[in-house]
Scaffold this motif. Structure first.
Motif, short mmCIF file in Angstrom:
data_model
loop_
_atom_site.label_atom_id
_atom_site.label_comp_id
_atom_site.label_asym_id
_atom_site.label_seq_id
_atom_site.Cartn_x
_atom_site.Cartn_y
_atom_site.Cartn_z
N LEU A 126 38.39 37.81 45.38
CA LEU A 126 38.61 36.60 45.72
C LEU A 126 39.67 36.57 47.06
N PRO A 147 41.68 30.29 47.93
CA PRO A 147 40.79 30.36 46.68
C PRO A 147 41.46 30.35 45.40
N ARG A 178 34.30 25.40 37.63
CA ARG A 178 33.91 25.61 38.93
C ARG A 178 33.54 24.39 39.74
N GLU A 210 36.97 29.12 42.62
CA GLU A 210 35.92 29.78 42.94
C GLU A 210 35.81 31.26 42.07
#
Length: 121
Positions: free
Chosen positions: A119, A78, A95, A100
């Protein structure tokens, strides 16, 4: 074992702030201040999360996100973008590149850590 976070940030003060905040909350953090070193460091470290500044010298954070997400070995890591970009459409663009998470600068400490926790955990 503590989760590893790679901080990609060219500003020394921001870099220190992010790394210190992460360490206080139980994460191992390592910093890269030159975007040209990021891909090698991601391959070497295999972090659990990458915190990515978007406006970097030499290489755009957007380009780095796309490169990381384009590789089979690293696409699952992530990425949380942290940027001073706050114009309409910037978050969507970031994004769309593969991040993320998104936090704007100047950061607020608790939302920053909350996003990290969301995350990484």
């Amino acid at each position: 074992m503590a989760k590893k976070v790679l901080v990609v940030e060219d500003n020394e003060l921001n870099c220190r702030l992010f790394c210190d905040l992460l360490r206080v909350h139980g994460y191992d953090s390592e910093a890269v201040r030159d975007g040209r070193e990021v891909i090698d460091k991601v391959q070497e470290l295999r972090p659990d999360l990458i915190i990515m500044d978007i406006q970097m010298p030499h290489v755009s954070g957007l380009d780095l996100i796309q490169a990381i997400k384009g590789e089979a070995e690293t696409k699952m890591i992530p990425i949380m973008a942290v940027t001073a970009y706050a114009a309409r459409g910037d978050e969507e663009r970031i994004r769309a590149a593969g991040a993320e998470g998104y936090v704007s600068k100047p950061i607020a400490l608790m939302p920053f850590i909350a996003e990290v926790q969301r995350l990484i955990n």
